[in-house]
Write an enzyme that holds these catalytic residues in place. Structure first.
Site, PDB file in Angstrom:
ATOM      1  CE1 TYR A 263      -4.148   1.924   0.763  1.00 37.29           C
ATOM      2  CE2 TYR A 263      -2.585   3.348   1.888  1.00 37.29           C
ATOM      3  CZ  TYR A 263      -3.832   3.132   1.338  1.00 37.29           C
ATOM      4  OH  TYR A 263      -4.773   4.137   1.366  1.00 37.29           O
ATOM      5  CG  PHE A 346      -2.113   9.567  -4.172  1.00 33.47           C
ATOM      6  CD1 PHE A 346      -1.673   9.990  -5.426  1.00 33.47           C
ATOM      7  CD2 PHE A 346      -1.324   8.663  -3.473  1.00 33.47           C
ATOM      8  CE1 PHE A 346      -0.477   9.515  -5.959  1.00 33.47           C
ATOM      9  CE2 PHE A 346      -0.124   8.179  -3.998  1.00 33.47           C
ATOM     10  CZ  PHE A 346       0.297   8.599  -5.245  1.00 33.47           C
ATOM     11  CD  GLU A 347      -6.621   3.689  -1.656  1.00 34.17           C
ATOM     12  OE1 GLU A 347      -6.298   3.712  -0.448  1.00 34.17           O
ATOM     13  OE2 GLU A 347      -7.675   3.154  -2.046  1.00 34.17           O
ATOM     14  CB  ILE A 348      -0.015   3.441  -5.682  1.00 37.24           C
ATOM     15  CG1 ILE A 348      -0.183   4.740  -6.473  1.00 37.24           C
ATOM     16  CG2 ILE A 348       0.554   2.341  -6.578  1.00 37.24           C
ATOM     17  CD1 ILE A 348       1.126   5.312  -7.016  1.00 37.24           C
TER      18      ILE A 348
END
Length: 487
Positions: A263, A346-348
């Site tokens: 994450y 916003f997250e990858i």
């Protein structure tokens, strides 16, 4: 009597003059006499010269000023000013910036099995275009990752045609069906709507908007189950109306994969307490009932222990009753939620984290509580607390080098010294050529480099304060669990 005799008569003989050292005793100065005046301390037989009373506080103040204004370069300075977070380096024992500064993008390099996920409505087209222009300019013009657009209704032709003008990669448009959007079958819809109305009346941010509850519910437990996303291993969440400020010249997906990360986040802030009054109770109960030991990340979301409060509460039922200690209603197993969370717009991240049995069980416990409707649980604290329960410190990555803003909250790093490269212009083909060049010229003049900077060709919006240095930021909590500051 002659003149000489008169003068001799008036001048005293040497024997009548007192010695020099005794002159002050016989002829005290009025000013010195003032300082020698003795003052009796109240309630004490002791008297102290008034000059001593004045000198002591003046001496103390002088010492403090000397300590404060000593040169910062002095290694012995006690009050050496602490530089702002933006100028400091973090401990990299568990996590570090993948690459500080610029690289030559590998336009023909390896690609991950990944996509951008965009949840949007037809009416948000302008904000979607803003986000697409920004991510294409700063990243996807080199890497060309596909986009998946989702909506709870069909996208209209104007939306689809406009989106295709601003992207450099394949696009899919999908609809979220009623099994993923809206109230679950077991929920009493009338009661849920009444609860949402009460939240609106209480002025809880977005609490009175049913659509916002549905969105948070979808991102908490359903987005990763959508049929268009089943083929992907990684996703990058992209919201309408966001801005990027730095060139991202490496592939975040590939670096996450190589570093065995799960994450990634770019902003961590505190949630509004009134939106999640009971969320932590359920997260903590899940961890406790499953006998899950912390892997080191859970502590980021806990209030620091306070000094033991030994104060007793006087009971109302008379003398002879056993005094009771104060009880904190928010305390769970001696743990309290500090409201920190990774801001999930916003997250990858890896899809398999959310598709795991452990996360599904976690979500179902929250789902059955009814908190997504009775309260205004956001997907950001849900994702964050799940990460705290199930992941370790090495599993999570802070994209400190990515400049990003959503609404009024912004993170934008300083540029890395000696690691900036000339850029290739990028002109918006949908604009007038002259205006497109003017827009590109703006980004060609990036900010100056700074010590411990990590960004690549960043040009930060100076109208917004960087979240790293604000009271609402959870960067201190992240730094604490990750080993502290390195500089």
């Amino acid at each position: 009597m002659g003149l000489f005799e008169q003068i001799s008569y008036r001048i005293p003989s040497s024997t009548s003059l007192p010695p020099f050292q005794d002159f002050s005793k016989t002829h005290p100065s009025p000013r010195l006499a003032f300082f020698k005046r003795r003052v009796r301390l109240k309630g004490s037989p002791v008297s102290v010269p008034f000059g001593v009373i004045l000198i002591l506080p003046l001496t103390f103040i002088t010492l403090i000023l000397i300590l404060i204004f000593r040169q910062p370069s002095s290694s012995g300075s006690i009050f050496q000013p602490t530089p702002p977070p933006m100028l400091r380096k973090m401990n990299d024992q568990y996590d570090s910036v993948f690459h500080a500064g610029c690289l030559e993008p590998e336009v023909d390099g390896e690609r991950a099995n990944a996509a951008f996920v965009v949840l949007a409505r037809n009416k948000e087209l302008e904000g979607v275009v803003q986000s697409l222009k920004s991510i294409e300019r700063h990243f996807n013009r080199w890497f060309h990752y596909p986009y998946v657009f989702l909506n709870d209704v069909e996208f209209n032709s104007t939306f689809k045609e406009t989106v295709l003008k601003y992207v450099s990669s394949p696009v899919e448009f999908g609809t979220v069906n009623s099994t993923m959007w809206g109230y679950p079958d077991w929920v009493n819809k009338e009661e849920a709507e009444e609860a949402i109305a009460r939240q609106g009346d209480a002025a809880i941010m977005y609490g009175g908007m049913a659509s916002y509850h549905h969105m948070c519910h979808f991102y908490s437990g359903y987005f990763y189950k959508h049929e268009l996303l089943q083929k992907y291993k990684w996703y990058w969440r992209l919201e309408p109306e966001v801005n990027f400020f730095c060139d991202i010249t490496y592939d975040p997906f590939i670096h996450m994969e190589r570093a065995n990360k799960t994450y990634g986040w770019v902003i961590a802030v505190k949630e509004l307490r009134e939106t999640v009054p009971n969320l932590f109770r359920y997260a903590s109960a899940f961890k406790r009932t499953r006998k899950i030991e912390s892997k080191g990340l859970w502590e980021m979301f806990l209030e620091k222990p306070k000094e033991k409060d030994e104060r007793r509460v006087i009971p109302k039922d008379g003398p002879g009753t056993q005094p009771r200690l104060k009880v904190d209603p928010e305390n769970m197993e001696n743990e309290s939620y500090n409201m920190c969370h990774f801001w999930s717009n916003f997250e990858i991240a890896r899809f398999d984290f959310f598709r795991s049995r452990e996360y599904e069980d976690f979500f179902q416990m929250l789902e059955q509580s009814g908190g997504f409707w009775q309260e205004r649980w956001g997907d950001a604290p849900v994702h964050s607390l799940a990460a705290g329960v199930l992941l370790g410190k090495r599993d999570v990555h802070y994209f400190r080098d990515i400049g990003y803003r959503h609404t009024t909250i912004q993170h934008c790093p300083n540029n890395a010294p000696d690691k900036q490269l000339e850029r290739t212009p990028w002109y918006d083909k949908n604009m007038d050529p002259k205006k497109a060049k003017e827009e590109d010229d703006y980004w060609a003049n990036w900010d100056r480099v700074q010590e411990n900077g990590v960004g690549c060709r960043c040009r930060c919006d100076q109208d917004y304060e960087d979240v790293e240095g604000t009271g609402g930021s959870c960067l201190p909590q992240w730094v604490d669990v990750m080993g502290g500051w390195a500089s």
